[in-house]
Write an enzyme that holds these catalytic residues in place. Structure first.
Site, PDB file in Angstrom:
ATOM      1  N   TRP A 104       0.810  -1.212   0.000  1.00 41.31           N
ATOM      2  CA  TRP A 104       0.000   0.000   0.000  1.00 41.31           C
ATOM      3  C   TRP A 104       0.846   1.265   0.000  1.00 41.31           C
ATOM      4  CZ3 TRP A 104      -4.303  -0.689  -2.058  1.00 41.31           C
ATOM      5  CH2 TRP A 104      -4.972  -1.913  -1.907  1.00 41.31           C
ATOM      6  N   ASP A 174      -1.249   6.498   6.516  1.00 39.43           N
ATOM      7  CA  ASP A 174      -2.317   5.609   6.057  1.00 39.43           C
ATOM      8  C   ASP A 174      -2.508   4.568   7.155  1.00 39.43           C
ATOM      9  OD1 ASP A 174      -4.001   3.757   4.951  1.00 39.43           O
ATOM     10  OD2 ASP A 174      -2.795   3.390   3.154  1.00 39.43           O
ATOM     11  N   LYS A 198     -11.861  -2.101   7.134  1.00 36.43           N
ATOM     12  CA  LYS A 198     -10.998  -3.081   7.787  1.00 36.43           C
ATOM     13  C   LYS A 198     -11.249  -3.141   9.291  1.00 36.43           C
ATOM     14  CE  LYS A 198      -7.429  -2.535   4.271  1.00 36.43           C
ATOM     15  NZ  LYS A 198      -7.554  -3.862   3.655  1.00 36.43           N
TER      16      LYS A 198
END
Length: 365
Positions: A104, A174, A198
């Site tokens: 990511w 993030d 999530k």
């Protein structure tokens, strides 16, 4: 009703059963409007109370001061990968630093490079993203507009034990796959963002915590939806908000506050769950091999491999039959991945632990 399995999906992921039950009870009609959350206006008094309560809960759980705005946005992490440099780069500071510890982080810098001159401050690719760097490993630019990192890499299962030190450069994080898993010193950050699916709710909303002074960098030349300051000025209601997703975030944060008792207690539960699985890995005699180095292991995503593809296939098939679902590792890493987010119950992790021990005992040489 169909019996629920223990869900170890990486996202969209498990939600607290009490949250699902409340959403089920209220699906046909919320108290007050006598209509579903799916049917009411995002500008109605009922939804205004929902979004304000969700924000209040987030501020309470993380101790967020008035120096920060809390936003509820659409588009997920991938849109924010672009919105961050759009809003935070300036003519005086046209570049930013990125710390790459997995998939990511790489995705974030790929989008950012389309908008400015980005620098890689550290890249763990040579070691297949198995650990996080020490501060002394970072090559940071003191004049960067911001420094970006991913605190928990979902795919590789590596997690920073603490945030990197970036001096006066605003730290952007993030936090999609570990947001609200433990207390956080928000004042160390310029911006924290997390897609909800999530650890906080369903897909469809991202939560952004951003220092208000940084919002002044947002240019009027940006398209309206891309402008973070406009979202803050409009209380996240510039456009039709993702009402159902925000409603569930409110329920999840209620659960964290009232059922769990706050993030210190949630953190203790998460440490206990992760310890169960990592002990199985460490005591397996090499049958299970974790992807992450021990000092960088994630409390949220436990990624590991078995001795062969045949055993991996058997493990996944048999675990599915035992109602331990969504354990396949990401295609880029392979093996097995158990995502044990906040809502995955201790009983589910215990069941997985016991299955892993039994499977090892039957198949180890």
């Amino acid at each position: 009703m169909t019996q629920r399995a223990y869900n170890f999906a990486a996202g969209p992921a498990a939600l607290p059963e009490s949250v699902l039950e409340q959403a089920q009870r209220e699906m046909m009609a919320l108290p007050g409007p006598k209509a579903s959350i799916l049917e009411i206006s995002h500008r109605s008094p009922t939804f205004k109370e929902i979004i304000e309560s969700a924000e209040k809960n987030i501020r309470t759980l993380l101790g967020i001061s008035d120096d920060y705005a809390v936003l509820f946005l659409q588009g997920g992490g991938r849109l924010l990968f672009s919105m961050i440099p759009m809003n935070l780069l300036t003519k005086e500071q046209p570049s930013a630093d990125y710390i790459l510890t997995g998939t990511w982080g790489k995705a974030a810098i790929k989008e950012a490079k389309k908008l400015g001159s980005m620098k890689v401050a550290w890249d763990g690719a040579d070691d297949k993203y198995t650990y996080t760097p020490a501060d002394s490993d970072l090559e940071l630019n003191p004049n960067a507009a911001f420094a970006h990192y991913t605190c928990n890499e979902t795919i590789e299962g590596v997690q920073f034990p603490t945030e990197p030190q970036t001096g006066q450069v605003p730290l952007v994080c993030d936090a999609s796959s570990d947001f609200m898993h433990k207390p956080l010193s928000v004042d160390r950050y310029g911006m924290i963002y997390a897609c909800a699916q999530k650890n906080m709710g369903p897909a469809g909303v991202s939560i952004v915590v951003v220092r208000k002074d940084l919002l002044e960098r947002s240019s009027d030349e940006l398209g309206s939806y891309l402008n973070l300051k406009l979202h803050a000025d409009e209380g996240s209601l510039m456009n039709t908000a993702p009402t159902f997703a925000i409603y569930v975030v409110r329920l999840v944060t209620d659960w964290l506050l009232n059922d769990i008792g706050g993030l210190e207690k949630m953190y203790a539960i998460n440490q206990r769950k992760a310890k169960m699985l990592y002990e199985v890995l460490d005591q397996s005699g090499g049958f299970y091999e974790g992807h992450a180095r021990q000092d960088s292991r994630s409390l949220m995503n436990v990624s590991f491999r078995l001795p062969s593809e045949e055993l991996t296939t058997a493990f996944l098939k048999q675990s599915e039959a035992a109602d331990l679902t969504s354990l396949a590792g990401h295609r880029s890493v392979g093996g097995v991945r158990a995502s044990i987010y906040n809502a995955v119950p201790v009983a589910g992790v215990e069941a997985l632990r016991d299955f892993m021990i039994d499977f090892r005992d039957k198949h180890a040489n």
